[in-house]
Every structure is written in C-alpha cells, then in structure tokens.
Write a protein that holds these residues in place. Structure first.
Motif, PDB file in Angstrom:
ATOM      1  N   LYS A  72       0.808  -1.219   0.000  1.00  0.00           N
ATOM      2  CA  LYS A  72       0.000   0.000   0.000  1.00  0.00           C
ATOM      3  C   LYS A  72       0.839   1.265   0.000  1.00  0.00           C
ATOM      4  O   LYS A  72       0.369   2.321  -0.437  1.00  0.00           O
ATOM      5  N   GLU A  73       2.082   1.176   0.531  1.00  0.00           N
ATOM      6  CA  GLU A  73       2.945   2.356   0.599  1.00  0.00           C
ATOM      7  C   GLU A  73       4.343   2.006   0.113  1.00  0.00           C
ATOM      8  O   GLU A  73       4.850   0.922   0.391  1.00  0.00           O
ATOM      9  N   ILE A  74       4.949   2.935  -0.633  1.00  0.00           N
ATOM     10  CA  ILE A  74       6.356   2.819  -1.038  1.00  0.00           C
ATOM     11  C   ILE A  74       7.057   4.113  -0.625  1.00  0.00           C
ATOM     12  O   ILE A  74       6.716   5.177  -1.132  1.00  0.00           O
ATOM     13  N   PRO A  75       8.017   4.053   0.314  1.00  0.00           N
ATOM     14  CA  PRO A  75       8.463   2.860   1.044  1.00  0.00           C
ATOM     15  C   PRO A  75       7.465   2.427   2.103  1.00  0.00           C
ATOM     16  O   PRO A  75       6.660   3.229   2.578  1.00  0.00           O
ATOM     17  N   ALA A  76       7.559   1.157   2.469  1.00  0.00           N
ATOM     18  CA  ALA A  76       6.683   0.628   3.508  1.00  0.00           C
ATOM     19  C   ALA A  76       7.220   0.983   4.887  1.00  0.00           C
ATOM     20  O   ALA A  76       8.426   1.193   5.070  1.00  0.00           O
ATOM     21  N   LYS A  77       6.337   1.082   5.855  1.00  0.00           N
ATOM     22  CA  LYS A  77       6.760   1.262   7.246  1.00  0.00           C
ATOM     23  C   LYS A  77       7.516   0.008   7.707  1.00  0.00           C
ATOM     24  O   LYS A  77       7.368  -1.071   7.133  1.00  0.00           O
ATOM     25  N   LYS A  78       8.315   0.146   8.762  1.00  0.00           N
ATOM     26  CA  LYS A  78       9.132  -0.975   9.227  1.00  0.00           C
ATOM     27  C   LYS A  78       8.293  -2.218   9.505  1.00  0.00           C
ATOM     28  O   LYS A  78       8.699  -3.335   9.193  1.00  0.00           O
ATOM     29  N   LYS A  79       7.131  -2.042  10.075  1.00  0.00           N
ATOM     30  CA  LYS A  79       6.285  -3.189  10.416  1.00  0.00           C
ATOM     31  C   LYS A  79       5.698  -3.863   9.185  1.00  0.00           C
ATOM     32  O   LYS A  79       5.174  -4.994   9.274  1.00  0.00           O
ATOM     33  N   ASP A  80       5.785  -3.207   8.014  1.00  0.00           N
ATOM     34  CA  ASP A  80       5.201  -3.738   6.781  1.00  0.00           C
ATOM     35  C   ASP A  80       6.252  -4.078   5.726  1.00  0.00           C
ATOM     36  O   ASP A  80       5.924  -4.218   4.538  1.00  0.00           O
ATOM     37  N   ARG A  81       7.485  -4.245   6.129  1.00  0.00           N
ATOM     38  CA  ARG A  81       8.545  -4.537   5.159  1.00  0.00           C
ATOM     39  C   ARG A  81       8.553  -6.028   4.809  1.00  0.00           C
ATOM     40  O   ARG A  81       9.430  -6.795   5.196  1.00  0.00           O
ATOM     41  N   HIS A  82       7.562  -6.401   4.021  1.00  0.00           N
ATOM     42  CA  HIS A  82       7.390  -7.787   3.599  1.00  0.00           C
ATOM     43  C   HIS A  82       7.675  -7.964   2.104  1.00  0.00           C
ATOM     44  O   HIS A  82       7.327  -9.004   1.530  1.00  0.00           O
ATOM     45  N   PHE A  83       8.311  -6.992   1.449  1.00  0.00           N
ATOM     46  CA  PHE A  83       8.380  -6.992  -0.010  1.00  0.00           C
ATOM     47  C   PHE A  83       9.793  -7.063  -0.564  1.00  0.00           C
ATOM     48  O   PHE A  83      10.027  -6.742  -1.725  1.00  0.00           O
ATOM     49  N   ASP A  84      10.739  -7.494   0.279  1.00  0.00           N
ATOM     50  CA  ASP A  84      12.032  -7.910  -0.227  1.00  0.00           C
ATOM     51  C   ASP A  84      11.858  -9.322  -0.790  1.00  0.00           C
ATOM     52  O   ASP A  84      10.973 -10.064  -0.371  1.00  0.00           O
ATOM     53  N   ALA A  85      12.688  -9.715  -1.759  1.00  0.00           N
ATOM     54  CA  ALA A  85      12.642 -11.086  -2.277  1.00  0.00           C
ATOM     55  C   ALA A  85      14.035 -11.520  -2.687  1.00  0.00           C
ATOM     56  O   ALA A  85      14.805 -10.729  -3.248  1.00  0.00           O
ATOM     57  N   GLU A  86      14.346 -12.766  -2.391  1.00  0.00           N
ATOM     58  CA  GLU A  86      15.633 -13.354  -2.783  1.00  0.00           C
ATOM     59  C   GLU A  86      15.436 -14.742  -3.380  1.00  0.00           C
ATOM     60  O   GLU A  86      16.413 -15.473  -3.565  1.00  0.00           O
ATOM     61  N   ALA A  87      14.188 -15.117  -3.692  1.00  0.00           N
ATOM     62  CA  ALA A  87      13.922 -16.495  -4.082  1.00  0.00           C
ATOM     63  C   ALA A  87      12.810 -16.573  -5.119  1.00  0.00           C
ATOM     64  O   ALA A  87      11.783 -15.894  -4.988  1.00  0.00           O
ATOM     65  N   PHE A  88      13.036 -17.409  -6.132  1.00  0.00           N
ATOM     66  CA  PHE A  88      11.965 -17.719  -7.074  1.00  0.00           C
ATOM     67  C   PHE A  88      12.311 -18.982  -7.858  1.00  0.00           C
ATOM     68  O   PHE A  88      13.440 -19.458  -7.842  1.00  0.00           O
ATOM     69  N   PHE A  89      11.283 -19.550  -8.497  1.00  0.00           N
ATOM     70  CA  PHE A  89      11.507 -20.684  -9.381  1.00  0.00           C
ATOM     71  C   PHE A  89      10.501 -20.616 -10.517  1.00  0.00           C
ATOM     72  O   PHE A  89       9.486 -19.919 -10.448  1.00  0.00           O
ATOM     73  N   HIS A  90      10.810 -21.353 -11.585  1.00  0.00           N
ATOM     74  CA  HIS A  90       9.959 -21.375 -12.776  1.00  0.00           C
ATOM     75  C   HIS A  90       9.222 -22.701 -12.855  1.00  0.00           C
ATOM     76  O   HIS A  90       9.799 -23.764 -12.620  1.00  0.00           O
ATOM     77  N   TRP A  91       7.929 -22.642 -13.200  1.00  0.00           N
ATOM     78  CA  TRP A  91       7.168 -23.850 -13.462  1.00  0.00           C
ATOM     79  C   TRP A  91       6.023 -23.516 -14.409  1.00  0.00           C
ATOM     80  O   TRP A  91       5.364 -22.482 -14.241  1.00  0.00           O
ATOM     81  N   GLY A  92       5.788 -24.363 -15.396  1.00  0.00           N
ATOM     82  CA  GLY A  92       4.759 -24.079 -16.380  1.00  0.00           C
ATOM     83  C   GLY A  92       5.137 -22.853 -17.189  1.00  0.00           C
ATOM     84  O   GLY A  92       6.212 -22.791 -17.783  1.00  0.00           O
ATOM     85  N   ASN A  93       4.270 -21.868 -17.173  1.00  0.00           N
ATOM     86  CA  ASN A  93       4.551 -20.594 -17.844  1.00  0.00           C
ATOM     87  C   ASN A  93       4.648 -19.452 -16.849  1.00  0.00           C
ATOM     88  O   ASN A  93       4.396 -18.298 -17.195  1.00  0.00           O
ATOM     89  N   SER A  94       5.020 -19.796 -15.608  1.00  0.00           N
ATOM     90  CA  SER A  94       4.988 -18.791 -14.546  1.00  0.00           C
ATOM     91  C   SER A  94       6.256 -18.803 -13.712  1.00  0.00           C
ATOM     92  O   SER A  94       6.994 -19.798 -13.661  1.00  0.00           O
ATOM     93  N   LEU A  95       6.479 -17.690 -13.044  1.00  0.00           N
ATOM     94  CA  LEU A  95       7.565 -17.527 -12.080  1.00  0.00           C
ATOM     95  C   LEU A  95       6.938 -17.319 -10.707  1.00  0.00           C
ATOM     96  O   LEU A  95       6.065 -16.455 -10.546  1.00  0.00           O
ATOM     97  N   TYR A  96       7.360 -18.117  -9.743  1.00  0.00           N
ATOM     98  CA  TYR A  96       6.844 -18.045  -8.376  1.00  0.00           C
ATOM     99  C   TYR A  96       7.885 -17.359  -7.497  1.00  0.00           C
ATOM    100  O   TYR A  96       9.011 -17.841  -7.361  1.00  0.00           O
ATOM    101  N   ILE A  97       7.509 -16.223  -6.928  1.00  0.00           N
ATOM    102  CA  ILE A  97       8.399 -15.397  -6.116  1.00  0.00           C
ATOM    103  C   ILE A  97       8.048 -15.592  -4.647  1.00  0.00           C
ATOM    104  O   ILE A  97       6.873 -15.479  -4.269  1.00  0.00           O
TER     105      ILE A  97
END
Length: 284
Positions: free
Chosen positions: A137-162
């Motif tokens: 909802k906000e960029i940047p997010a408040k400290k309590k809402d910092r759930h939007f870093d990512a370091e992981a994903f994989f491919h399956w079918g025609n999609s990427l899962y983050i």
C-alpha cells in the motif's frame, strides 16, 4: 613432539571445517572474485552464477570444481539487486532483480535471457518482466510492513513463483508467495498465499528457492535451514507436506538448486573469512 603438534593441528582444522559446513558436503571453493554469489542455475555439469547489489551486470559460468569458464555482460540490464536465478525447460535463464531491503522499490524486474549455453561472444540480451506487488500500500513501507524484499523464485509451467524475504520489525515470520507470467511485459503480480515460516529473524527468512526437474519437490532455503515441500499442487504449494531440515550451519547461505531429484547444491557468500563455497546436500 613436532609431529604430534602437526597431527593435532590437522585434526583441529578438520574439525573446524566440519563444524563450519555442518551437514553440508563441501564440493568446491567458489572463485575468489565471486564473493557475493546470490543465485545459481545448472546446465548439465556447468553452473551459471550471479552476484547481488554493487556487483557487475554479469553472469558467470563455472565448472563444479569452481573453475571459471566464461562470463557474459547482460545487455539492457542493471544489477540493482540481483538475488536469484532460475531457468525454464527451454533453457531460458531468469535473473530476479527484486532485492528490496526497505520495501522502497518501484522498479522491480526479472530479466529473461536466452539459453546462455548457446550464446556466442561475451554479451547476452535480456528482456524485462516488470512487476509490482498488489498488496503493498505504501512505497516505502513502514518498518512493520517490510514484507516486499525477495531473494527467491523458481519457474514452473509458464509462470515464475516469487517467495518474499521478511524484513518487518518486529519480525512476524510472514512470507508471501507471488506469481508472474514468464514473458516480457508489465504486470501486477498475483498473490498466491501468505505463509508463516517461523518466528526467528535469523533463520526463518527465505533466501533462495528451486523446484526439482520432476516437479515433485520444492526447496526453500534460509540461513541454516531448508524446507522441502512434497505432495503439493501449484499454485499454493505451501499446502503440501513440509519438512524443515537443519543444515547444521549458520553461514550466509544464499542459493539452492536441485542437482538431481534427491540432491541439492547450495552456496554461501564469503563473510568474515568463512563461506564462499559450493556444497552438496543429499535428501533421504
């Protein structure tokens, strides 16, 4: 006496190395100029690697003994914070430029590259899969809402899962799973599910992911643990059977891939004189 001291020293070093790697088998030292390896992809008996923020816009190929074979500059791409690699069954390679420590980025992108094994020269093209998170909802997010870093994903079918990495404070163990198409374009990611890994910030945040070639196992890595998921259906694989395995080490493990359907390859960043290795871990 000297011989006894030497034997004791060798024994001590062996014990320390064993403790450092825990339940992981050291396969090779990673090249000294690749200190911050954040993603791997396997092509036959060769690995392609990336490094994270502050490093070159390059992918590097090594043998399983850690020797560098070649390097490509990725055209039309910038290493803002490259955090994981995956590939599809056609051999296309995907770079996840979605590191987002403070949940403050509005330029998240996955780069899609053609099969690097067949590319000539020293440069490789990239297409952009740009995306945003539907529940931020906000960029940047408040400290309590910092759930939007990512370091992981994989491919399956025609999609990427983050799979996101939790940086909220206080830490709540919440991980999101998102899905985006694997083709060039601009997308709002689909929220698949919310999952609570565990409540320890040091070991419960996801740093890499992969799916086995037969599609029957998913591996999610953290600093010291790996979650193996079986008997699942996509999209929401977190409803499958989840087994959490202690790797016996707490190094900065940043990458996991399946070598075969029952064996993982892992790598960690070099930090404080330790790590910087390629490891093997056999599943039961």
């Amino acid at each position: 006496m000297v011989k006894q001291l030497f034997s004791l020293l060798v024994f001590s070093i062996t014990v320390v190395n064993c403790q450092n790697s825990g339940n992981l088998e050291v396969v090779a030292d990673l090249p000294s100029n690749l200190k911050e390896t954040s993603g791997m992809a396997l092509y036959g008996d060769k690995l392609w690697l990336i490094e994270d923020s502050g490093n070159k816009d390059h992918i590097t190929q090594i043998n399983l003994d850690g020797k560098i074979n070649k390097e490509f500059e990725v055209k039309n791409a910038k290493n803002h914070d490259w955090e994981d690699l995956t590939k599809d069954t056609a051999g296309n390679l995907y770079i996840g430029d979605f590191g987002n420590n403070y949940s403050d980025r509005d330029d998240l992108v996955i780069y899609k590259l053609p099969n690097p094994e067949t590319e000539p020269g020293d440069k490789i093209d990239a297409e952009k899969i740009e995306f945003s998170y539907p529940n931020q909802k906000e960029i940047p997010a408040k400290k309590k809402d910092r759930h939007f870093d990512a370091e992981a994903f994989f491919h399956w079918g025609n999609s990427l899962y983050i799979i996101t990495k939790n940086r909220a404070r206080p830490y709540d163990g919440k991980t999101f799973v998102f899905k985006v198409p694997d083709s060039k374009g601009e997308y709002e990611a689909s929220l698949v599910t919310t999952w609570i890994t565990c409540k320890d910030a040091g070991t419960c945040s996801i740093t890499s992911a992969d799916i086995s070639a037969d599609g029957k196992k998913i591996a999610l890595l953290s600093y010291g643990f790996v979650w193996i998921i079986t008997d699942f259906s996509l999209d929401d694989f977190t409803k499958g059977t989840i087994t959490k395995l202690d790797l016996g080490t707490r190094s900065q493990l940043e990458s996991v891939i399946f070598y075969d359907n029952n064996t993982l390859l892992l790598s960690d960043e070099k930090s404080h004189g330790a790590g910087g290795n390629l490891y093997k871990y056999r599943l039961n």
